[in-house]
Enzyme design. Structure first.
Site, PDB file in Angstrom:
ATOM      1  N   LYS A  13       0.826  -1.217   0.000  1.00  0.00           N
ATOM      2  CA  LYS A  13       0.000   0.000   0.000  1.00  0.00           C
ATOM      3  C   LYS A  13       0.854   1.257   0.000  1.00  0.00           C
ATOM      4  CE  LYS A  13      -2.491  -0.924   3.682  1.00  0.00           C
ATOM      5  NZ  LYS A  13      -1.990  -2.272   4.045  1.00  0.00           N
ATOM      6  N   ARG A  88      -9.313   0.235   8.832  1.00  0.00           N
ATOM      7  CA  ARG A  88      -8.863  -1.098   9.237  1.00  0.00           C
ATOM      8  C   ARG A  88      -9.969  -1.906   9.900  1.00  0.00           C
ATOM      9  NH1 ARG A  88      -3.141  -1.050   9.028  1.00  0.00           N
ATOM     10  NH2 ARG A  88      -2.361   1.077   9.048  1.00  0.00           N
ATOM     11  N   ARG A 127      12.250  -5.657   3.625  1.00  0.00           N
ATOM     12  CA  ARG A 127      11.777  -4.278   3.573  1.00  0.00           C
ATOM     13  C   ARG A 127      12.524  -3.405   4.575  1.00  0.00           C
ATOM     14  NH1 ARG A 127       5.766  -1.779   4.612  1.00  0.00           N
ATOM     15  NH2 ARG A 127       6.263  -2.111   6.808  1.00  0.00           N
ATOM     16  N   ARG A 156      12.430  -2.229  10.305  1.00  0.00           N
ATOM     17  CA  ARG A 156      11.525  -2.046  11.440  1.00  0.00           C
ATOM     18  C   ARG A 156      11.388  -3.354  12.193  1.00  0.00           C
ATOM     19  NH1 ARG A 156       6.150   0.860   9.557  1.00  0.00           N
ATOM     20  NH2 ARG A 156       5.569  -1.314   9.749  1.00  0.00           N
ATOM     21  N   ARG A 167       0.613  -9.864  12.767  1.00  0.00           N
ATOM     22  CA  ARG A 167      -0.180  -8.798  12.153  1.00  0.00           C
ATOM     23  C   ARG A 167      -1.134  -9.343  11.095  1.00  0.00           C
ATOM     24  NH1 ARG A 167       4.814  -5.828  11.034  1.00  0.00           N
ATOM     25  NH2 ARG A 167       3.913  -4.657   9.308  1.00  0.00           N
TER      26      ARG A 167
END
Ligand SMILES: [Zn+2]
Length: 211
Positions: A13, A88, A127, A156, A167
């Protein structure tokens, strides 16, 4: 055109939002960014949000939607927006619909970026994100310099496989019903295979939107 960009965490996204927005000549709005600026600018809602964050609590939907509403009321969003991470949960979808209605607008299309879970775990493993401007990267190692702002690119901690799987299960439980909600409420739904190069996926999204 108000577009809700929808997809699992790691579906791309953050990468697709600016590309789609650029092609449609509208800005993007990412909840995390407007929340951070409201807190930084110390707006009344930003101060309220900071109170929750300082206590380690989730910022309530009403506060987030209020912050998003203040941003969307600005003239630069008058031709449309790509909303990234705004919805969400079903209550947030309902809240967004009510808030947009108060601005005389509605969600025109929901773009769902579809990626299998295993692929997301793999992607998140590579990432990185700029610690300064938050631009996500798939091709820069931790410690590299951000081409956009010169900031340091970092991994991260919530991109580790364990955290990603956690998640994804939260997503399935909480976010999948949002998609059904939009189906029932008549938004145009564009389901897009988000495997492939960034440009391929952008093109698929634009085709699905009839552009
Ligand atoms: Zn940067």
């Amino acid at each position: 055109m108000v577009i809700v960009l929808f997809g699992k965490p790691g579906a791309g996204k953050g990468t697709q939002a600016p590309k789609i927005a650029e092609s449609l000549r509208v800005p993007t709005l990412a909840t995390g960014n407007v929340l951070r600026s409201a807190v930084k600018d110390g707006t009344p809602l930003g101060r309220e949000a900071k109170g929750y964050m300082d206590r380690g609590d989730l910022v309530p939907d009403s506060v987030i939607l209020g912050i998003v509403r203040e941003e969307l009321a600005k003239p630069e969003y008058s031709h449309g927006v790509v909303l990234d991470g705004v919805v969400r949960t079903v209550p947030q979808a309902e809240g967004l619909a009510t808030m947009l209605k108060s601005l005389g607008r509605k969600v025109d299309a929901v773009v769902s970026l579809e990626v299998p879970d295993e692929e997301i775990v793999r992607r998140m493993g590579t990432r990185t994100v700029c610690s300064t401007c938050q631009t996500p990267y798939s091709d820069l190692p931790p410690g590299a310099k951000c081409p956009k702002c010169g900031g340091v690119v970092m991994r991260r901690s919530d991109d580790e496989p364990e955290a990603v799987r956690n998640r994804l299960s939260v997503f399935t439980a909480q976010t999948a019903p949002v998609f059904d909600w939009y189906k029932r409420n008549g938004a145009r739904i564009a389901v897009v295979d988000a495997n492939g190069t960034v440009d391929d996926v952008t093109q698929r999204v634009l085709r699905a939107l009839g552009r």
